[in-house]
Design a protein around this motif. Structure first.
Motif, PDB file in Angstrom:
ATOM      1  N   PRO A  83       7.860   8.608  23.230  1.00  0.00           N
ATOM      2  CA  PRO A  83       6.887   8.572  22.135  1.00  0.00           C
ATOM      3  C   PRO A  83       5.463   8.490  22.686  1.00  0.00           C
ATOM      4  O   PRO A  83       5.229   7.822  23.699  1.00  0.00           O
ATOM      5  CB  PRO A  83       7.240   7.293  21.375  1.00  0.00           C
ATOM      6  CG  PRO A  83       8.605   6.912  21.833  1.00  0.00           C
ATOM      7  CD  PRO A  83       8.769   7.462  23.212  1.00  0.00           C
ATOM      8  N   GLU A  84       4.545   9.170  22.002  1.00  0.00           N
ATOM      9  CA  GLU A  84       3.163   9.236  22.488  1.00  0.00           C
ATOM     10  C   GLU A  84       2.522   7.865  22.652  1.00  0.00           C
ATOM     11  O   GLU A  84       1.783   7.626  23.591  1.00  0.00           O
ATOM     12  CB  GLU A  84       2.320  10.059  21.517  1.00  0.00           C
ATOM     13  CG  GLU A  84       1.997  11.435  22.061  1.00  0.00           C
ATOM     14  CD  GLU A  84       1.316  12.281  21.023  1.00  0.00           C
ATOM     15  OE1 GLU A  84       0.360  11.785  20.394  1.00  0.00           O
ATOM     16  OE2 GLU A  84       1.758  13.432  20.829  1.00  0.00           O
ATOM     17  N   ASP A  85       2.832   6.959  21.692  1.00  0.00           N
ATOM     18  CA  ASP A  85       2.131   5.663  21.730  1.00  0.00           C
ATOM     19  C   ASP A  85       2.528   4.796  22.926  1.00  0.00           C
ATOM     20  O   ASP A  85       1.796   3.885  23.285  1.00  0.00           O
ATOM     21  CB  ASP A  85       2.302   4.912  20.397  1.00  0.00           C
ATOM     22  CG  ASP A  85       3.753   4.624  20.054  1.00  0.00           C
ATOM     23  OD1 ASP A  85       4.651   5.120  20.769  1.00  0.00           O
ATOM     24  OD2 ASP A  85       3.992   3.907  19.069  1.00  0.00           O
ATOM     25  N   ILE A  86       3.665   5.055  23.546  1.00  0.00           N
ATOM     26  CA  ILE A  86       4.004   4.253  24.741  1.00  0.00           C
ATOM     27  C   ILE A  86       3.926   5.090  26.035  1.00  0.00           C
ATOM     28  O   ILE A  86       4.135   4.566  27.128  1.00  0.00           O
ATOM     29  CB  ILE A  86       5.401   3.583  24.627  1.00  0.00           C
ATOM     30  CG1 ILE A  86       6.501   4.616  24.390  1.00  0.00           C
ATOM     31  CG2 ILE A  86       5.410   2.499  23.567  1.00  0.00           C
ATOM     32  CD1 ILE A  86       7.899   4.044  24.605  1.00  0.00           C
ATOM     33  N   GLN A  87       3.599   6.354  25.890  1.00  0.00           N
ATOM     34  CA  GLN A  87       3.530   7.269  27.050  1.00  0.00           C
ATOM     35  C   GLN A  87       2.685   6.704  28.222  1.00  0.00           C
ATOM     36  O   GLN A  87       3.154   6.674  29.359  1.00  0.00           O
ATOM     37  CB  GLN A  87       2.989   8.619  26.577  1.00  0.00           C
ATOM     38  CG  GLN A  87       2.610   9.612  27.682  1.00  0.00           C
ATOM     39  CD  GLN A  87       3.813  10.386  28.183  1.00  0.00           C
ATOM     40  OE1 GLN A  87       4.625  10.835  27.377  1.00  0.00           O
ATOM     41  NE2 GLN A  87       3.936  10.504  29.480  1.00  0.00           N
ATOM     42  N   THR A  89       1.942   3.640  29.008  1.00  0.00           N
ATOM     43  CA  THR A  89       2.605   2.480  29.618  1.00  0.00           C
ATOM     44  C   THR A  89       3.802   2.925  30.443  1.00  0.00           C
ATOM     45  O   THR A  89       4.019   2.428  31.561  1.00  0.00           O
ATOM     46  CB  THR A  89       3.072   1.487  28.513  1.00  0.00           C
ATOM     47  OG1 THR A  89       2.001   1.270  27.627  1.00  0.00           O
ATOM     48  CG2 THR A  89       3.533   0.180  29.107  1.00  0.00           C
ATOM     49  N   THR A 192       7.391  -1.440  23.105  1.00  0.00           N
ATOM     50  CA  THR A 192       6.786  -1.081  21.818  1.00  0.00           C
ATOM     51  C   THR A 192       5.267  -1.103  22.006  1.00  0.00           C
ATOM     52  O   THR A 192       4.753  -1.873  22.827  1.00  0.00           O
ATOM     53  CB  THR A 192       7.189  -2.050  20.679  1.00  0.00           C
ATOM     54  OG1 THR A 192       7.172  -3.384  21.192  1.00  0.00           O
ATOM     55  CG2 THR A 192       8.579  -1.763  20.147  1.00  0.00           C
ATOM     56  N   ALA A 193       4.583  -0.251  21.234  1.00  0.00           N
ATOM     57  CA  ALA A 193       3.156  -0.021  21.505  1.00  0.00           C
ATOM     58  C   ALA A 193       2.298  -1.257  21.243  1.00  0.00           C
ATOM     59  O   ALA A 193       1.432  -1.591  22.030  1.00  0.00           O
ATOM     60  CB  ALA A 193       2.664   1.162  20.696  1.00  0.00           C
ATOM     61  N   GLU A 195      -0.440  -3.724  18.883  1.00  0.00           N
ATOM     62  CA  GLU A 195      -1.795  -3.381  18.424  1.00  0.00           C
ATOM     63  C   GLU A 195      -2.806  -3.355  19.556  1.00  0.00           C
ATOM     64  O   GLU A 195      -3.565  -2.407  19.703  1.00  0.00           O
ATOM     65  CB  GLU A 195      -2.217  -4.356  17.332  1.00  0.00           C
ATOM     66  CG  GLU A 195      -1.459  -4.070  16.058  1.00  0.00           C
ATOM     67  CD  GLU A 195      -2.066  -4.728  14.851  1.00  0.00           C
ATOM     68  OE1 GLU A 195      -3.060  -5.456  14.985  1.00  0.00           O
ATOM     69  OE2 GLU A 195      -1.515  -4.510  13.756  1.00  0.00           O
ATOM     70  N   LYS A 196      -2.776  -4.432  20.363  1.00  0.00           N
ATOM     71  CA  LYS A 196      -3.743  -4.474  21.472  1.00  0.00           C
ATOM     72  C   LYS A 196      -3.079  -4.079  22.781  1.00  0.00           C
ATOM     73  O   LYS A 196      -3.546  -3.216  23.502  1.00  0.00           O
ATOM     74  CB  LYS A 196      -4.316  -5.885  21.602  1.00  0.00           C
ATOM     75  CG  LYS A 196      -5.307  -6.224  20.520  1.00  0.00           C
ATOM     76  CD  LYS A 196      -6.089  -7.483  20.892  1.00  0.00           C
ATOM     77  CE  LYS A 196      -6.835  -8.021  19.679  1.00  0.00           C
ATOM     78  NZ  LYS A 196      -6.667  -9.458  19.549  1.00  0.00           N
ATOM     79  N   PRO A 198       0.806  -3.285  24.814  1.00  0.00           N
ATOM     80  CA  PRO A 198       2.220  -2.991  24.574  1.00  0.00           C
ATOM     81  C   PRO A 198       3.087  -4.230  24.783  1.00  0.00           C
ATOM     82  O   PRO A 198       2.710  -5.137  25.534  1.00  0.00           O
ATOM     83  CB  PRO A 198       2.550  -1.922  25.614  1.00  0.00           C
ATOM     84  CG  PRO A 198       1.452  -1.961  26.617  1.00  0.00           C
ATOM     85  CD  PRO A 198       0.259  -2.585  25.983  1.00  0.00           C
TER      86      PRO A 198
END
Ligand code: AMP
Ligand code: MG
Length: 343
Positions: A83-87, A89, A192-193, A195-196, A198
């Protein structure tokens, strides 16, 4: 299957092992291979029949998913969708710890057979640092599904001899690459991504410790159900890694009340008289995780080997001393607690 062959290999000389293992794997067979953590029972991850053989050789229930090992980072996109939001990390973690004993749970690619992931939408992925393992996987050109090469619920094997005792007659080949350099199964994490920052959830503690992961996000352990019901996440079965001899993890020396006439063996941390439980009892057998000062990496490396030795010493009980729960000590205590849980 009647006989199990062994082929020897080293970091410098593994051609014979590649020649013996790859044709078997291509034909849909399973082969035990060394990794830096413990020996794995490997099969082509994209071949459901090979994967089914892994489950049956191990007598592993189909609800317990397998780890998939990639030879190249580029193979990641064949087995998962990041997923892009954890890419970012994931990228940082891979740069820091791959190849190595870190397994990441990611959304699964549709091509990965459901049997590998026990029907979950996620797949656990890792890149082993073991040269022999990687050479075989590269030559095969396919990711390998490879759980530990022991029968389900038993102690993970850290040598070819231990694999033989677990799976002789059930698999065609064991590649003997000597003793495993870490000796404990990989750390398994989920991301998990947030808010501030991961969040990194440690599903199974291992050689990549909480302290090592803290630079990359907020690290937490999964919440266990309060009512003692079955765990919801796989990989958290309470009873695992168990010797046949009952193991007592005695957290306070005062709780040890030996029954007369029973043979107790000690798994000691340092083996020093006057320290730990060495002088607590006339032990029928004693093995020491890290003689002298006690070093957690050495203890981790020797844990399964020594548990296996005590299991073969005809004892009524194995008593384990606790180690301090910092760094690698968290993974050691996790394995001891699971080994000690009633079946
Ligand atoms: P083993 O290789 O035998 O140490 O077992 C692999 C471990 O990884 C098992 O304990 C599994 O429950 C865990 N595992 C594999 N796939 C997943 C997944 N998709 N999500 C969470 N845990 C997993
Ligand atoms: Mg296992």
């Amino acid at each position: 299957m009647s006989s199990t062959a062994i082929v020897s290999a080293s970091d410098e000389n593994y051609q014979d092992a590649v020649k013996a293992a790859v044709p078997l794997l291509r034909a849909g067979e399973v082969v035990a291979l060394p990794t830096e953590t413990v020996y794995g029972l490997a099969g082509n991850a994209f071949d459901p029949l090979a994967v089914a053989k892994i489950f049956s050789a191990k007598e592993r229930p189909s609800f317990d998913p397998l780890i998939v090992h990639v030879a190249h980072r580029a193979d990641l996109e064949r087995v998962c969708v990041i997923p892009e939001d954890i890419q970012p990390t994931v990228e940082k973690l891979l740069n820091a710890f791959w190849p190595g004993p870190l397994t990441i749970v990611l959304p699964k690619h549709p091509d990965v057979p459901d049997l590998v992931t026990s029907g979950l939408g996620t797949v656990a992925v890792r890149q082993s640092a073991n040269k022999i393992f990687r050479a075989i996987s590269k030559e095969l050109g396919q990711p390998l599904a490879a759980p530990s090469a022991n029968r389900f619920g038993r102690i993970s094997p850290t040598s070819a001899g231990a694999v033989m005792r677990e799976l002789e007659g059930r698999i065609p080949l064991i590649v003997d690459g000597g003793a495993c350099s870490e000796g404990l199964e990989s750390t398994i994490i989920h991301l998990t991504a947030g808010e501030k920052r991961p969040t990194i959830t440690i599903l199974r503690p291992g050689p990549i410790t909480k302290e090592m992961l803290q630079n990359f996000g907020k690290v937490e352990r999964p919440k266990r159900p309060r009512d003692g019901s079955a765990p919801t996440a796989p990989g958290m079965l309470p009873s695992h890694y168990a010797p046949r001899t009952p193991l007592l993890l005695i957290e306070n020396a005062a709780d040890f009340r030996p029954q007369p006439g029973k043979r107790y063996g000690l798994l000691s941390y340092t083996g020093e008289p006057g320290k730990g439980y060495v002088s607590l009892h006339r032990w029928a057998a004693m093995e020491t995780l890290s003689p002298g000062n006690g070093k957690l990496p050495e203890a981790a490396l020797r844990l399964f080997h020594l548990l296996r030795k005590l299991d073969e010493a005809e004892l009524d009980y194995i008593v384990a001393e606790p180690v301090s729960e910092v760094g690698l000590g968290v993974a050691i205590m996790d394995r001891l607690r699971r080994a000690a849980a009633p079946i």
